[in-house]
Design a protein around this motif. Structure first.
Motif, PDB file in Angstrom:
ATOM      1  N   TRP A  46     -75.242  62.620   3.953  1.00  0.00           N
ATOM      2  CA  TRP A  46     -74.139  63.379   4.547  1.00  0.00           C
ATOM      3  C   TRP A  46     -74.627  64.511   5.449  1.00  0.00           C
ATOM      4  O   TRP A  46     -73.854  65.401   5.785  1.00  0.00           O
ATOM      5  CB  TRP A  46     -73.211  63.905   3.461  1.00  0.00           C
ATOM      6  CG  TRP A  46     -72.303  62.830   2.959  1.00  0.00           C
ATOM      7  CD1 TRP A  46     -71.161  62.368   3.540  1.00  0.00           C
ATOM      8  CD2 TRP A  46     -72.489  62.034   1.781  1.00  0.00           C
ATOM      9  NE1 TRP A  46     -70.626  61.341   2.807  1.00  0.00           N
ATOM     10  CE2 TRP A  46     -71.420  61.111   1.712  1.00  0.00           C
ATOM     11  CE3 TRP A  46     -73.451  61.996   0.784  1.00  0.00           C
ATOM     12  CZ2 TRP A  46     -71.294  60.190   0.696  1.00  0.00           C
ATOM     13  CZ3 TRP A  46     -73.325  61.072  -0.240  1.00  0.00           C
ATOM     14  CH2 TRP A  46     -72.253  60.187  -0.267  1.00  0.00           C
ATOM     15  N   ALA A  47     -75.911  64.475   5.816  1.00  0.00           N
ATOM     16  CA  ALA A  47     -76.499  65.464   6.734  1.00  0.00           C
ATOM     17  C   ALA A  47     -76.245  66.895   6.270  1.00  0.00           C
ATOM     18  O   ALA A  47     -75.819  67.748   7.040  1.00  0.00           O
ATOM     19  CB  ALA A  47     -75.986  65.239   8.163  1.00  0.00           C
ATOM     20  N   LEU A  48     -76.536  67.149   5.009  1.00  0.00           N
ATOM     21  CA  LEU A  48     -76.396  68.484   4.431  1.00  0.00           C
ATOM     22  C   LEU A  48     -77.799  69.021   4.149  1.00  0.00           C
ATOM     23  O   LEU A  48     -78.381  68.768   3.087  1.00  0.00           O
ATOM     24  CB  LEU A  48     -75.572  68.427   3.140  1.00  0.00           C
ATOM     25  CG  LEU A  48     -74.156  67.848   3.255  1.00  0.00           C
ATOM     26  CD1 LEU A  48     -73.555  67.613   1.887  1.00  0.00           C
ATOM     27  CD2 LEU A  48     -73.287  68.771   4.090  1.00  0.00           C
ATOM     28  N   ALA A  49     -78.335  69.744   5.112  1.00  0.00           N
ATOM     29  CA  ALA A  49     -79.735  70.171   5.035  1.00  0.00           C
ATOM     30  C   ALA A  49     -80.028  71.016   3.800  1.00  0.00           C
ATOM     31  O   ALA A  49     -81.077  70.852   3.173  1.00  0.00           O
ATOM     32  CB  ALA A  49     -80.113  70.936   6.303  1.00  0.00           C
ATOM     33  N   ARG A  77     -83.557  64.037  -6.961  1.00  0.00           N
ATOM     34  CA  ARG A  77     -83.386  62.820  -6.172  1.00  0.00           C
ATOM     35  C   ARG A  77     -81.928  62.621  -5.775  1.00  0.00           C
ATOM     36  O   ARG A  77     -81.633  62.184  -4.669  1.00  0.00           O
ATOM     37  CB  ARG A  77     -83.899  61.599  -6.937  1.00  0.00           C
ATOM     38  CG  ARG A  77     -85.384  61.604  -7.246  1.00  0.00           C
ATOM     39  CD  ARG A  77     -86.290  61.458  -6.011  1.00  0.00           C
ATOM     40  NE  ARG A  77     -86.323  62.634  -5.167  1.00  0.00           N
ATOM     41  CZ  ARG A  77     -86.439  62.637  -3.840  1.00  0.00           C
ATOM     42  NH1 ARG A  77     -86.540  61.520  -3.167  1.00  0.00           N
ATOM     43  NH2 ARG A  77     -86.477  63.748  -3.168  1.00  0.00           N
ATOM     44  N   LEU A  78     -81.010  62.941  -6.691  1.00  0.00           N
ATOM     45  CA  LEU A  78     -79.581  62.819  -6.377  1.00  0.00           C
ATOM     46  C   LEU A  78     -79.188  63.766  -5.245  1.00  0.00           C
ATOM     47  O   LEU A  78     -78.533  63.359  -4.275  1.00  0.00           O
ATOM     48  CB  LEU A  78     -78.739  63.093  -7.625  1.00  0.00           C
ATOM     49  CG  LEU A  78     -77.226  63.117  -7.420  1.00  0.00           C
ATOM     50  CD1 LEU A  78     -76.721  61.751  -6.970  1.00  0.00           C
ATOM     51  CD2 LEU A  78     -76.530  63.571  -8.691  1.00  0.00           C
ATOM     52  N   LEU A  79     -79.584  65.029  -5.364  1.00  0.00           N
ATOM     53  CA  LEU A  79     -79.239  65.998  -4.325  1.00  0.00           C
ATOM     54  C   LEU A  79     -79.883  65.635  -2.987  1.00  0.00           C
ATOM     55  O   LEU A  79     -79.244  65.766  -1.931  1.00  0.00           O
ATOM     56  CB  LEU A  79     -79.660  67.404  -4.742  1.00  0.00           C
ATOM     57  CG  LEU A  79     -78.844  68.032  -5.862  1.00  0.00           C
ATOM     58  CD1 LEU A  79     -79.405  69.407  -6.220  1.00  0.00           C
ATOM     59  CD2 LEU A  79     -77.379  68.136  -5.488  1.00  0.00           C
ATOM     60  N   GLY A 106     -82.673  70.014   0.996  1.00  0.00           N
ATOM     61  CA  GLY A 106     -83.792  70.907   0.690  1.00  0.00           C
ATOM     62  C   GLY A 106     -83.867  71.252  -0.782  1.00  0.00           C
ATOM     63  O   GLY A 106     -84.954  71.259  -1.374  1.00  0.00           O
ATOM     64  N   LEU A 107     -82.729  71.537  -1.385  1.00  0.00           N
ATOM     65  CA  LEU A 107     -82.702  71.832  -2.823  1.00  0.00           C
ATOM     66  C   LEU A 107     -83.174  70.621  -3.620  1.00  0.00           C
ATOM     67  O   LEU A 107     -83.923  70.753  -4.594  1.00  0.00           O
ATOM     68  CB  LEU A 107     -81.301  72.258  -3.271  1.00  0.00           C
ATOM     69  CG  LEU A 107     -81.133  72.573  -4.759  1.00  0.00           C
ATOM     70  CD1 LEU A 107     -82.092  73.675  -5.205  1.00  0.00           C
ATOM     71  CD2 LEU A 107     -79.685  72.962  -5.043  1.00  0.00           C
ATOM     72  N   GLY A 108     -82.769  69.443  -3.185  1.00  0.00           N
ATOM     73  CA  GLY A 108     -83.213  68.220  -3.839  1.00  0.00           C
ATOM     74  C   GLY A 108     -84.726  68.070  -3.786  1.00  0.00           C
ATOM     75  O   GLY A 108     -85.361  67.690  -4.778  1.00  0.00           O
TER      76      GLY A 108
END
Length: 128
Positions: free
Chosen positions: A98-101, A89-91, A105-107
């Motif tokens: 921050w728009a870090l796909a 959930r954090l990731l 995805g890892l999250g």
């Protein structure tokens, strides 16, 4: 009375996390003047969806975690599921905000893993 110390700890952390995700939405709504519903403001949209996704996954995750704990699963199992869910959930939130796909995805993968592992534990407990 059944006490669920691990699930209770994660529930408290998730409650605080929900407030942490909700408060910036309120601030942004006040700033852009959009007090209800969606907006064309991309920042507000991201914040709303980040909170919404959290609300969509965490309740079932906590219910599953609590049931795994009630079934007297090893402490490490309950802690691993809760930690995986929390880290997922954090990731996901970081990736959304921050728009870090890749981070997002890892999250989601970690969130899915926690839910599937909890489901597997529950099915094994029911079958035995």
């Amino acid at each position: 009375m059944t006490v669920l110390p691990i699930t209770s700890t994660f529930a408290a952390a998730f409650a605080i996390s929900l407030v942490a995700l909700s408060f910036p939405i309120s601030l942004r709504r006040a700033k852009v003047g959009q007090m209800v519903g969606n907006s064309s403001d991309e920042t507000l949209q991201r914040r709303i969806r980040t909170q919404g996704n959290f609300i969509e996954y965490v309740p079932l995750g906590l219910i599953s975690l609590g049931l795994v704990e009630v079934h007297a699963s090893p402490v490490w199992t309950v802690a691993a599921i809760g930690t995986t869910l929390a880290f997922g959930r954090l990731l996901h939130a970081i990736g959304m905000l921050w728009a870090l796909a890749a981070v997002r995805g890892l999250g989601m993968l970690l969130t899915y893993a926690a839910l599937v592992f909890a489901a597997g534990c529950l099915l094994l407990n029911v079958a035995s």
